[in-house]
Design a protein around this motif. Structure first.
Motif, PDB file in Angstrom:
ATOM      1  N   ASP A  10       0.841  -1.200   0.000  1.00  0.00           N
ATOM      2  CA  ASP A  10       0.000   0.000   0.000  1.00  0.00           C
ATOM      3  C   ASP A  10       0.881   1.257   0.000  1.00  0.00           C
ATOM      4  N   ASP A  11       0.667   2.136  -0.994  1.00  0.00           N
ATOM      5  CA  ASP A  11       1.512   3.335  -1.139  1.00  0.00           C
ATOM      6  C   ASP A  11       1.531   4.208   0.108  1.00  0.00           C
ATOM      7  N   LEU A  12       0.368   4.347   0.737  1.00  0.00           N
ATOM      8  CA  LEU A  12       0.251   5.281   1.861  1.00  0.00           C
ATOM      9  C   LEU A  12       1.001   4.830   3.112  1.00  0.00           C
ATOM     10  N   ILE A  13       1.426   3.568   3.145  1.00  0.00           N
ATOM     11  CA  ILE A  13       2.167   3.084   4.327  1.00  0.00           C
ATOM     12  C   ILE A  13       3.421   3.945   4.558  1.00  0.00           C
ATOM     13  N   GLY A  14       3.949   4.520   3.496  1.00  0.00           N
ATOM     14  CA  GLY A  14       5.142   5.357   3.613  1.00  0.00           C
ATOM     15  C   GLY A  14       4.854   6.816   3.912  1.00  0.00           C
ATOM     16  N   HIS A  15       3.585   7.205   3.970  1.00  0.00           N
ATOM     17  CA  HIS A  15       3.205   8.605   4.215  1.00  0.00           C
ATOM     18  C   HIS A  15       3.660   9.028   5.617  1.00  0.00           C
ATOM     19  N   PRO A  16       4.188  10.250   5.768  1.00  0.00           N
ATOM     20  CA  PRO A  16       4.691  10.692   7.081  1.00  0.00           C
ATOM     21  C   PRO A  16       3.660  10.549   8.209  1.00  0.00           C
ATOM     22  N   ALA A  17       2.385  10.863   7.951  1.00  0.00           N
ATOM     23  CA  ALA A  17       1.362  10.739   8.996  1.00  0.00           C
ATOM     24  C   ALA A  17       1.190   9.274   9.397  1.00  0.00           C
ATOM     25  N   VAL A  18       1.268   8.397   8.434  1.00  0.00           N
ATOM     26  CA  VAL A  18       1.119   6.961   8.715  1.00  0.00           C
ATOM     27  C   VAL A  18       2.342   6.434   9.460  1.00  0.00           C
ATOM     28  N   SER A 127     -10.834   3.928   5.622  1.00  0.00           N
ATOM     29  CA  SER A 127      -9.702   3.520   4.791  1.00  0.00           C
ATOM     30  C   SER A 127      -8.459   4.263   5.258  1.00  0.00           C
ATOM     31  N   LEU A 128      -7.306   3.847   4.759  1.00  0.00           N
ATOM     32  CA  LEU A 128      -6.060   4.514   5.114  1.00  0.00           C
ATOM     33  C   LEU A 128      -6.062   5.952   4.581  1.00  0.00           C
ATOM     34  N   GLU A 129      -6.661   6.143   3.404  1.00  0.00           N
ATOM     35  CA  GLU A 129      -6.787   7.497   2.839  1.00  0.00           C
ATOM     36  C   GLU A 129      -7.534   8.405   3.817  1.00  0.00           C
ATOM     37  N   LYS A 130      -8.650   7.886   4.371  1.00  0.00           N
ATOM     38  CA  LYS A 130      -9.461   8.681   5.311  1.00  0.00           C
ATOM     39  C   LYS A 130      -8.674   9.015   6.574  1.00  0.00           C
ATOM     40  N   LEU A 131      -7.887   8.063   7.034  1.00  0.00           N
ATOM     41  CA  LEU A 131      -7.070   8.281   8.234  1.00  0.00           C
ATOM     42  C   LEU A 131      -6.071   9.414   7.996  1.00  0.00           C
ATOM     43  N   VAL A 132      -5.376   9.349   6.863  1.00  0.00           N
ATOM     44  CA  VAL A 132      -4.384  10.376   6.530  1.00  0.00           C
ATOM     45  C   VAL A 132      -5.055  11.742   6.364  1.00  0.00           C
ATOM     46  N   GLU A 133      -6.168  11.751   5.657  1.00  0.00           N
ATOM     47  CA  GLU A 133      -6.936  12.977   5.426  1.00  0.00           C
ATOM     48  C   GLU A 133      -7.335  13.619   6.761  1.00  0.00           C
TER      49      GLU A 133
END
Lengths: 155, 155
Positions: A10-18, A127-133
């Motif tokens: 999953d791309d977002l796993i590397g997002h700073p917030a995640v 979703s992970l998108e919602k969490l980051v948002e």
């Protein structure tokens, strides 16, 4: 809980917030349960798909790991605020046994986040998108407040 | 607990701050234990004389009635602040099982009181005079903060 919804790729796993929330989840894992788990598995229970939500009773007491996830979420937002404003941000999660309460983040004398909590046993994101948002929105609102009232935040 | 240290005839029993804390203590008495008690008896355990302090172990978990007394104290201060500034004051008492934590009072986005709590199982005041003095000081400091940052307190 049902099968994992997140994947290692999953791309977002590397997002700073995640990254920040994974760090906080691991920090609160006092029994070392997550030590051998990859990040996506540690993070996975934060995501409540419709199917997962259906499996959780409507009324219930939150268990310790759910409360840890909630605290990790507030700790991660506080860390995000600190990075931006360069002042200490203090998360305060105040819960009754029934899963009602308050989630606060304080910077000096300023309450930068104040949320009423309910149904904490059902805490999670679609979703992970919602969490980051959500995290980015909370941090941005808090940073705007600190910038508008820097004198109170520095007290 | 040893014999009562307060008496019905104590002048300070009629003091507004003391009236407020008695009201709050009675409000938190969900089992109606205090229903037949006079005010001085309800208030009495708030006073920890040297002798009483000696009887309490140095380390311990606070029991439910001690936590109620602590909450009544913060509720009473919040009520005192509300009366002065005519804005809602929200007390937040956040405790770990071991009796450590935070006592906060929020007015809007302003943290008007922020105290680190420790040894909550030993919460109490040397005398009724000290209790009144402390409450008046807390309320006065909070009111001064609201007046200095009314915009934040009204958010």
């Amino acid at each position: 809980m049902s099968e994992a919804v997140l994947q290692e790729s999953d791309d977002l796993i590397g997002h700073p917030a995640v990254r920040q929330i994974v760090t906080q989840l691991r920090a609160l894992d006092s029994y070392g349960t997550y030590d051998t788990w990859p990040d996506f598995k540690v993070l996975d229970p934060m995501i409540l798909t419709k199917e997962r939500r259906r499996e959780i009773p409507v009324v219930g007491d939150p268990d310790e790991t759910t409360i840890s996830r909630l605290k990790a979420y507030y700790n991660a937002i506080a860390a995000g605020i600190e990075r931006e404003v360069e002042l200490m941000a203090v998360p305060v999660v105040n819960l009754s046994h029934e899963g009602f309460g308050k989630g606060l983040i304080l910077v000096g004398r300023l309450v930068v986040l104040n949320r009423t909590l309910r149904d904490v046993h059902r805490f999670g994101f679609d979703s992970l998108e919602k969490l980051v948002e959500d995290m980015e929105k909370q941090v941005a609102q808090a940073v705007a407040l600190v910038n508008a009232h820097r004198d109170v935040a520095e007290m």
